[in-house]
Write an enzyme that holds these catalytic residues in place. Structure first.
Site, PDB file in Angstrom:
ATOM      1  N   CYS A  25       0.870  -1.060   0.013  1.00 14.42           N
ATOM      2  CA  CYS A  25       0.081   0.045   0.114  1.00 14.42           C
ATOM      3  C   CYS A  25       0.927   1.154   0.104  1.00 14.42           C
ATOM      4  O   CYS A  25       2.121   1.292   0.657  1.00 14.42           O
ATOM      5  CB  CYS A  25      -0.972   0.123   1.252  1.00 14.42           C
ATOM      6  SG  CYS A  25      -0.204   0.189   2.772  1.00 14.42           S
ATOM      7  N   CYS A  28       1.797   2.591   3.354  1.00 13.01           N
ATOM      8  CA  CYS A  28       2.804   2.267   4.112  1.00 13.01           C
ATOM      9  C   CYS A  28       4.274   2.593   3.549  1.00 13.01           C
ATOM     10  O   CYS A  28       5.354   2.627   4.170  1.00 13.01           O
ATOM     11  CB  CYS A  28       2.845   0.583   3.983  1.00 13.01           C
ATOM     12  SG  CYS A  28       1.202  -0.439   3.788  1.00 13.01           S
ATOM     13  N   ASP A 413      15.387  28.463 -27.288  1.00 14.23           N
ATOM     14  CA  ASP A 413      16.877  29.103 -27.788  1.00 14.23           C
ATOM     15  C   ASP A 413      16.637  28.947 -29.057  1.00 14.23           C
ATOM     16  O   ASP A 413      16.061  28.032 -29.632  1.00 14.23           O
ATOM     17  CB  ASP A 413      17.937  28.184 -27.046  1.00 14.23           C
ATOM     18  CG  ASP A 413      19.104  28.739 -27.169  1.00 14.23           C
ATOM     19  OD1 ASP A 413      19.195  29.766 -27.343  1.00 14.23           O
ATOM     20  OD2 ASP A 413      20.211  27.748 -27.361  1.00 14.23           O
ATOM     21  N   ASP A 603      19.387  23.617 -26.242  1.00 12.58           N
ATOM     22  CA  ASP A 603      20.210  22.484 -26.781  1.00 12.58           C
ATOM     23  C   ASP A 603      21.265  22.169 -25.700  1.00 12.58           C
ATOM     24  O   ASP A 603      22.209  21.257 -26.178  1.00 12.58           O
ATOM     25  CB  ASP A 603      20.782  22.995 -28.151  1.00 12.58           C
ATOM     26  CG  ASP A 603      21.822  24.047 -28.228  1.00 12.58           C
ATOM     27  OD1 ASP A 603      21.824  24.635 -27.189  1.00 12.58           O
ATOM     28  OD2 ASP A 603      22.471  24.249 -29.197  1.00 12.58           O
ATOM     29  N   ASP A 607      23.544  26.794 -21.957  1.00  7.68           N
ATOM     30  CA  ASP A 607      22.395  27.412 -21.433  1.00  7.68           C
ATOM     31  C   ASP A 607      21.852  26.672 -20.025  1.00  7.68           C
ATOM     32  O   ASP A 607      20.690  26.955 -19.683  1.00  7.68           O
ATOM     33  CB  ASP A 607      21.143  27.584 -22.469  1.00  7.68           C
ATOM     34  CG  ASP A 607      20.962  26.220 -23.428  1.00  7.68           C
ATOM     35  OD1 ASP A 607      21.320  25.396 -22.805  1.00  7.68           O
ATOM     36  OD2 ASP A 607      20.263  26.303 -24.391  1.00  7.68           O
TER      37      ASP A 607
HETATM   38  P1  ADP Z   1      22.122  30.886 -29.213  1.00  8.12           P
HETATM   39  O1  ADP Z   1      22.448  29.493 -28.920  1.00  8.12           O
HETATM   40  O2  ADP Z   1      21.042  31.753 -28.987  1.00  8.12           O
HETATM   41  O3  ADP Z   1      22.826  31.498 -30.662  1.00  8.12           O
HETATM   42  P2  ADP Z   1      24.667  31.513 -27.881  1.00  8.12           P
HETATM   43  O4  ADP Z   1      24.944  32.156 -26.632  1.00  8.12           O
HETATM   44  O5  ADP Z   1      25.161  30.037 -27.947  1.00  8.12           O
HETATM   45  O6  ADP Z   1      23.217  31.738 -28.306  1.00  8.12           O
HETATM   46  O7  ADP Z   1      25.657  32.197 -28.782  1.00  8.12           O
HETATM   47  C1  ADP Z   1      25.522  33.600 -28.893  1.00  8.12           C
HETATM   48  C2  ADP Z   1      26.462  34.156 -29.903  1.00  8.12           C
HETATM   49  O8  ADP Z   1      27.672  34.182 -29.663  1.00  8.12           O
HETATM   50  C3  ADP Z   1      26.422  33.454 -31.390  1.00  8.12           C
HETATM   51  O9  ADP Z   1      25.206  33.690 -32.228  1.00  8.12           O
HETATM   52  C4  ADP Z   1      27.752  33.912 -31.877  1.00  8.12           C
HETATM   53  O10 ADP Z   1      27.673  35.099 -32.569  1.00  8.12           O
HETATM   54  C5  ADP Z   1      28.445  33.922 -30.536  1.00  8.12           C
HETATM   55  N1  ADP Z   1      29.539  32.645 -30.421  1.00  8.12           N
HETATM   56  C6  ADP Z   1      29.283  31.952 -29.408  1.00  8.12           C
HETATM   57  N2  ADP Z   1      30.098  31.016 -29.437  1.00  8.12           N
HETATM   58  C7  ADP Z   1      30.808  31.114 -30.590  1.00  8.12           C
HETATM   59  C8  ADP Z   1      31.871  30.330 -31.171  1.00  8.12           C
HETATM   60  N3  ADP Z   1      32.237  29.303 -30.685  1.00  8.12           N
HETATM   61  N4  ADP Z   1      32.303  31.069 -32.251  1.00  8.12           N
HETATM   62  C9  ADP Z   1      31.657  32.054 -32.841  1.00  8.12           C
HETATM   63  N5  ADP Z   1      30.866  32.829 -32.274  1.00  8.12           N
HETATM   64  C10 ADP Z   1      30.410  32.394 -31.191  1.00  8.12           C
HETATM   65 MG    MG Z   2      22.759  28.083 -27.729  1.00  5.60          MG
END
Ligand code: ADP
Ligand code: MG
Length: 707
Positions: A25, A28, A413, A603, A607
């Site tokens: 139960c 329990c 996102d 993803d 985030d």
């Molecule tokens: P989202 O997934 O919403 O695009 P992110 O935070 O993952 O947001 O990335 C935000 C922005 O930062 C990207 O659109 C890019 O312009 C820049 N950015 C992040 N990581 C990289 C990377 N490794 N190389 C080039 N640009 C990057």
């Molecule tokens: Mg992202």
């Protein structure tokens, strides 16, 4: 649920799992949990009625065993894994014995009713008593014994007590056939319930039986069968057609189709070739695969998933908690109510007879048993979690199933969630004397170590011989880009925000698509324009959310041009661009102020803070991303946004079925109670009613799993 040590509890290696035999139960289960949690030696405890398991973190297990014996003497603690043969054999024997006793009692009861007159005419009705009392004790002995045992332990109010006083009461007013019948049907009903509960427990557990049993390890040309736990990283294993892939790894030889449905819920087989990654739990369908192991079994996706689903029942929904509390007060109320019903009317109403009102009170007692609710509700939620995992959706607790049904806003996102995150280069525009080749080369080298979809796409487009010893000191700046030293030269690769942050002089560029700037030795070298595509089912997902009256919001770190383009295509009105991860958290917080619950779908790439902040954090395509599996409340095993709709629908279904059971059980019982009070319902009807309601509610709960 009583957690003394909340954070990361399912990662805790000290946690041990046991099977609780004869846990029949839910109240329990709650009682055991409550009592164990009070002990100082216990750091964490959860008792799940649905899986009849105990999860505990303690140093003094003997004490735990004794405590359980004290609280629920019938319950036996067995180490998980060892219980299989033990339980099924003795349970079968027990069931058989119950059936034999029940049939004998039934024969005696029928004989007693048919020859009633003759038996009644013996001196002091002696034959009548012999027949009915024998039948009664045959089936009822155990119930009475349990009731007495519980009273001695100070726990008076439970089903056994209800049934014992109801039947003894019937003897007292000389309704002997009724007394026997009530006990007989109660016992038989219990048996059916047991069988139904065990069945649905089994089908829930079979969902979890995707665990591989062995690995074929290749050792100096020989193949040896070992347990997956004994395989090390870097070992080479062979998976034949039809076998389960035992560990996560990379294919080094062989082509095949693999069935990923156990993990993803996707039924279409996936084509696999050398260099592809495979995961433990997938089934190799055609060719021979040679795989290099990349993760220990304990770290593999499947181990994490199994742990998660098994622990899911420890986070209980409000409805579940409410029913447990409800049952605790309900039974004593019923007992005292019946007592008043038996005693007061004959005292105050003229012509009212004790025997008549006692009979009515007994009918009320019999019908009031709360077992239907107490058993079917946790089972319903567990079925919901099981049903979701069958579709490749892992829900970490029934509280999240409930929360999903109240979601009014879903925040997505953009990159990798609504879009594929597979960027194609559409333009390379060099400046300051650099050429296209250099810009792409430096970008690819800088991005080599990053997991961001942008990084992966740029690296893939480069497609030339690669020498990673040229890369040093890589630093990823979340929401901005990557900084690294290539050939000892300082290189920045990232967005416009990154250029401003690092004070790089550059020409302003407003282009459709996502722009990645490249800076070499503080000198602006040019930009690469890349473009992404929407996922196939993204538009459909937003439309369906809309139809359900759920608002969609898009957040992105990308520039506003790219954001606007996709928002239009998707039909999303509310979107925010150029956000850093902390800005995304702020947006979630302001949305949380509004009505209804907020879900965030990401993803899993940078985030995690947002996943954690939302009412329901949903991580997608999590096969491979461990951070996401750990922070999210709901994990979608594939990259498809449409799984969000599936998750919401499974939750709604679960909730509907749980409430159907609550309303159905309480409804039927109230009607019978009223009929009982007015002397219309007989005890026969009451006992049928009670057992019928319990069985229907249990069967209804198992429907969640199928759906
Ligand atoms: P989202 O997934 O919403 O695009 P992110 O935070 O993952 O947001 O990335 C935000 C922005 O930062 C990207 O659109 C890019 O312009 C820049 N950015 C992040 N990581 C990289 C990377 N490794 N190389 C080039 N640009 C990057
Ligand atoms: Mg992202």
């Amino acid at each position: 649920m009583l957690i003394k040590q909340n954070d990361g509890y399912y990662k805790n290696k000290r946690m041990k799992k046991y099977t609780l035999k004869n846990l029949d139960c839910a109240s329990c289960a709650a009682k055991i949990e409550g009592n164990l949690a009070k002990l100082e030696e216990v750091k964490f405890v959860n008792v799940s009625f649905a899986t009849s398991s105990l999860t505990i973190d303690t140093d003094d297990f003997e004490k735990i065993k004794n405590k359980i014996k004290e609280v629920e003497p019938e319950v036996e603690v067995i180490e998980t894994g060892k219980e299989k043969t033990l339980v099924s054999n003795s349970e079968l024997a027990e069931n058989k014995w119950t059936i034999i006793k029940a049939i004998t009692a039934l024969v005696l009861l029928l004989a007693g009713i048919i020859f009633n007159d003759k038996l009644h005419n013996t001196p002091f009705h002696i034959a009548e008593y012999i027949i009915f009392v024998t039948a009664y004790l045959l089936v009822g002995w155990k119930v009475i014994a349990l009731a007495v045992k519980n009273i001695i332990r100070g726990q008076v109010f439970n089903e056994h007590f209800l049934m014992t006083i109801a039947t003894l009461g019937a003897f007292a007013i000389d309704e002997m056939p009724e007394a026997v019948a009530v006990m007989l049907f109660y016992v038989v009903g219990e048996l059916f319930q047991d069988i139904a509960v065990n069945r649905s427990r089994k089908s829930i557990k079979s969902l979890l039986e995707i665990k591989p049993d062995y690995a074929n390890i290749k050792n100096n040309g020989n193949i040896v069968k070992v347990s997956p736990e004994d395989v090390n990283i870097g070992d080479i294993i062979v998976v034949k057609a039809g076998e389960k892939i035992p560990l996560d790894g990379e294919v080094i030889e062989g082509d095949s189709f693999i069935d990923t449905s156990a993990l993803t819920g996707e039924s279409v087989p996936r084509k696999i070739k050398p260099k592809d990654n495979v995961l433990s739990g997938m089934i190799n369908q055609s060719g021979l695969l040679t795989v290099k192991v990349t993760k220990l079994f304990g770290e593999s996706s499947i181990s994490k998933i199994l742990e998660m689903v098994e622990n899911a029942s420890s986070k209980k929904a409000e409805t579940e908690k409410f029913i447990t509390t409800f049952a605790k007060y309900y039974t004593p109320v019923v007992v005292f109510g019946s007592l008043f019903l038996a005693v007061l009317p004959p005292l105050f109403i003229q012509g009212a007879m004790f025997s008549d009102w006692i009979y009515r009170a007994l009918v009320v007692l019999v019908i009031s048993c709360p077992c239907a609710l107490v058993i079917s509700i946790p089972l319903g939620y567990f079925g919901g979690i099981g049903g979701a995992s069958k579709r490749g959706i892992l829900v970490k607790g029934s509280n999240f199933l409930d929360a999903l049904t109240q979601v009014k806003t879903v925040v997505f996102d953009k990159t990798g969630t609504l879009t594929k995150g597979e960027f194609k280069i559409s333009e390379i525009s060099p400046s300051n004397g650099f050429n296209e080749k250099t810009v792409l080369e430096y970008a690819a080298y800088a991005e080599y170590n990053s997991n961001h979809p942008i990084a992966k796409s740029i690296f893939e487009s480069y497609n030339k011989p690669f020498d990673n010893s040229r890369i040093e000191n890589v630093e990823e700046v979340s929401g901005h880009g990557v900084k690294a030293f290539i050939d000892k030269k300082e290189v920045f690769v990232g967005n416009d925000k990154f250029l401003h942050k690092e004070n790089i002089v550059h020409d302003k560029c407003e282009v459709d698509g996502t722009v990645v700037h490249v800076v070499i030795e503080k000198k602006y070298a040019g930009y690469i324009v890349i473009s992404d595509t929407l996922k196939d089912d993204a538009i459909d997902t937003i439309k369906k959310l809309n139809n359900k009256g759920i608002n969609s919001v898009m957040l992105t770190g990308d520039n506003k041009y790219a954001a606007e383009l996709f928002a239009k295509k998707l039909g999303i009105k509310e979107y925010y661009a150029e956000l850093l991860p902390e800005n995304k958290v702020e947006h979630i917080e302001s949305l949380l102020q509004q009505n209804g619950k907020v879900a965030f779908v990401g993803d899993g790439i940078n985030d995690a803070p947002v996943l954690a902040r939302a009412d329901v954090g949903i991580a997608m395509g999590a096969l491979g991303s461990d951070a996401a599996i750990e922070t999210a409340d709901v994990v979608l095993m594939t990259d498809s946004p449409h799984k969000v709709i599936d998750a919401i629908e499974v939750s709604a279904r679960t909730r509907r079925i749980v409430w159907q059971n609550i309303i159905f059980a309480l409804g039927v019982k109230s009607i019978f109670i009223i009929l009982g009070i007015f002397g219309i319902a007989t005890m026969w009807e009451a006992v049928f009613g009670d057992m019928g309601v319990a069985l229907i509610a249990i069967l209804n709960a198992t429907r969640v799993l199928k759906g």
